[in-house]
Design a protein around this motif. Structure first.
Motif, short mmCIF file in Angstrom:
data_model
loop_
_atom_site.label_atom_id
_atom_site.label_comp_id
_atom_site.label_asym_id
_atom_site.label_seq_id
_atom_site.Cartn_x
_atom_site.Cartn_y
_atom_site.Cartn_z
N ALA A 22 0.83 -1.21 0.00
CA ALA A 22 0.00 0.00 0.00
C ALA A 22 0.86 1.26 0.00
O ALA A 22 0.46 2.30 -0.52
CB ALA A 22 -0.92 0.01 1.22
N HIS A 287 -9.40 -6.67 5.31
CA HIS A 287 -8.71 -6.92 4.02
C HIS A 287 -9.58 -6.54 2.82
O HIS A 287 -9.08 -6.18 1.76
CB HIS A 287 -8.28 -8.38 3.91
CG HIS A 287 -7.16 -8.76 4.84
ND1 HIS A 287 -6.63 -7.88 5.75
CD2 HIS A 287 -6.48 -9.93 5.00
CE1 HIS A 287 -5.67 -8.49 6.44
NE2 HIS A 287 -5.57 -9.72 6.01
N THR A 289 -11.06 -3.97 2.35
CA THR A 289 -10.96 -2.54 2.01
C THR A 289 -9.99 -2.28 0.85
O THR A 289 -10.02 -1.21 0.27
CB THR A 289 -10.51 -1.71 3.24
OG1 THR A 289 -9.22 -2.18 3.67
CG2 THR A 289 -11.52 -1.82 4.38
N ILE A 290 -9.13 -3.25 0.52
CA ILE A 290 -8.17 -3.02 -0.58
C ILE A 290 -8.95 -2.75 -1.88
O ILE A 290 -8.68 -1.79 -2.58
CB ILE A 290 -7.21 -4.21 -0.75
CG1 ILE A 290 -6.35 -4.40 0.51
CG2 ILE A 290 -6.31 -4.02 -1.98
CD1 ILE A 290 -5.44 -5.63 0.47
N GLU A 291 -9.93 -3.62 -2.15
CA GLU A 291 -10.75 -3.39 -3.35
C GLU A 291 -12.08 -2.72 -3.02
O GLU A 291 -12.68 -2.10 -3.88
CB GLU A 291 -11.06 -4.72 -4.07
CG GLU A 291 -9.88 -5.38 -4.74
CD GLU A 291 -9.01 -6.19 -3.79
OE1 GLU A 291 -9.48 -6.49 -2.66
OE2 GLU A 291 -7.87 -6.51 -4.15
N SER A 296 -7.82 1.93 1.42
CA SER A 296 -7.68 0.66 2.14
C SER A 296 -7.21 0.92 3.57
O SER A 296 -6.62 1.96 3.88
CB SER A 296 -6.67 -0.25 1.44
OG SER A 296 -5.35 0.13 1.77
N GLN A 297 -7.46 -0.07 4.45
CA GLN A 297 -6.98 0.05 5.83
C GLN A 297 -5.46 0.18 5.87
O GLN A 297 -4.91 0.86 6.75
CB GLN A 297 -7.42 -1.16 6.66
CG GLN A 297 -6.86 -2.50 6.20
CD GLN A 297 -6.95 -3.60 7.28
OE1 GLN A 297 -7.19 -3.33 8.45
NE2 GLN A 297 -6.78 -4.85 6.88
#
Ligand code: AMP
Length: 380
Positions: A22, A287, A289-291, A296-297
């Motif tokens: 990230a 997890h 939150t990435i897509e 994202s976290q």
């Protein structure tokens, strides 16, 4: 031109790997410390091979770094404190210390007026009868320290189970190092979690509540946003996370796990959430939150600890995150499911080990159900 920030991370597992990935687009560099030469994060970013208590390894980790963070909550607090003398450590060492001890965690909840299961401290076998009388049966005896993924806890069905339960947690000397707590068994309807984030500048954000399904103590499936969540529950969860972050002078992502008891469903506006535990780090239930989220976290954790503005925590549609446990599903099969993204951690397959995850996103909840069904057919 100022050089790119460098984040030192205690721990080189998959969470460290996803933090490093990230950071890359932002020009945020990450360096991890992990004793394992083949660790997950070390495959994608700079890696100091060394023990968590080795002063030389800690010095190499910190050399030239702007901030220290951790991706594993059992890193020795003394090591984090030693680094704190030199660099900011986020989340705070107080947060790390609290999360490592279930008793301190429960005391924190109580101090802040956050509902928890009925519980009692159990320092020795002689404490058990009165603790069982106080919380009732069934109950769960949990080691205060060192438990994760459902390890370090034993059910007690009736008072007669007390001795056996203690023995199951105890070492060869009959001690449970650090002691235990006894939890009343909560007959919950489902498990929910919230992820909060707070920056060093005091800015906060909260992701939508997530529904988590565990099997054998290990998270299998997260669904976000959780369906059928009432406003009162969102308030309870976010207020709890905010109060904990304030109390612990927190920067970074914090996860708080809850039992949804369903009590009072449809009746009034009181919340039915009971807090079980916190994780002072990026978390498996985030997890998706990435897509599935605007930011994202992992990116928000880096922004938060570097004092950068936070990104939006809003969901993009509906997401399901499925953990790959033991071994990986077939790549071609996963990628044939529309909306599926595959994350491989570079870890050797082993029973019970998290080796990757798949996130499926869809614009509508029903569409997600259909895709999840298709995914389940593909991976078996
Ligand atoms: P923990 O290690 O506390 O996260 O517990 C692992 C799992 O055990 C949780 O996700 C729950 O499914 C279950 N569990 C833990 N504490 C309780 C409780 N007091 N009542 C019912 N189930 C529990």
């Amino acid at each position: 031109m100022p050089s790119d920030p460098l984040v030192a991370i205690l721990g080189g597992g998959q969470l460290g790997r996803m933090l490093a990935l990230a950071g890359a687009p932002l020009g945020v560099r990450c360096r991890v410390l992990d004793p394992l030469r083949a660790c997950s994060a070390g495959q994608v970013t700079e890696h100091v091979v060394g023990g968590y208590t080795d002063p030389q390894a800690l010095a190499r980790l910190a050399d030239g770094a702007d901030v220290v963070t951790y991706e594993w909550e059992n890193v020795p607090v003394d090591s984090a404190r030693a680094l704190e003398g030199r660099l900011p450590v986020h989340p705070s060492c107080a947060a790390l210390e609290t999360a490592q001890d279930r008793l301190h965690e429960r005391e924190l909840f109580e101090r802040l007026g956050i509902a928890t299961p009925e519980w009692r401290a159990v320092d020795r076998p002689a404490d058990l009868p009165s603790a069982i009388e106080a919380v009732g049966t069934p109950a769960l005896l949990k080691a205060r320290r060192g438990g994760y993924d459902g390890k370090g806890q034993v059910p007690i069905e009736s008072p007669g189970d007390a001795e056996r339960a203690w023995a199951a947690l105890a070492n060869d000397e009959g001690d449970v190092p650090g002691g235990a707590v006894l939890d009343a068994f909560v007959a919950f309807e489902r498990e929910l979690s919230v992820l909060g984030v707070r920056s060093t500048a005091g800015e906060t954000g909260f992701y939508p509540l997530v529904q988590n399904t565990h099997r054998g103590g290990i998270l299998r499936l997260s669904r976000a946003p959780a369906r059928g969540v009432r406003d009162a529950d969102v308030r309870t969860a976010c207020d709890a996370a905010a109060a904990i972050m304030d109390e612990l002078d927190y920067a970074g992502v914090l996860a708080v796990e809850f039992f949804d008891t369903g009590a009072g469903a449809g009746a009034g506006s009181s919340s039915r959430l009971i807090a079980n535990e916190i994780a002072p780090r990026v978390h498996n239930s985030g997890h998706w939150t990435i897509e599935g989220a605007v930011t994202s976290q992992f990116e928000n954790h880096l922004r938060a600890i570097l004092g950068l503005p936070l990104g939006s925590c809003a969901a993009r549609g509906h997401s399901a995150m499925v953990n790959a446990i033991g071994d990986l599903p077939r790549r071609a099969g996963v990628l044939a499911v529309p909306g599926a993204a595959m994350h491989v951690y570079g870890k050797d397959p082993r029973p019970g080990r998290k080796v990757g995850h798949v996130t499926i996103t869809a614009s509508e909840a029903d569409e997600l159900d259909a895709l999840l069904e298709r995914y389940t057919r593909v991976v078996g």
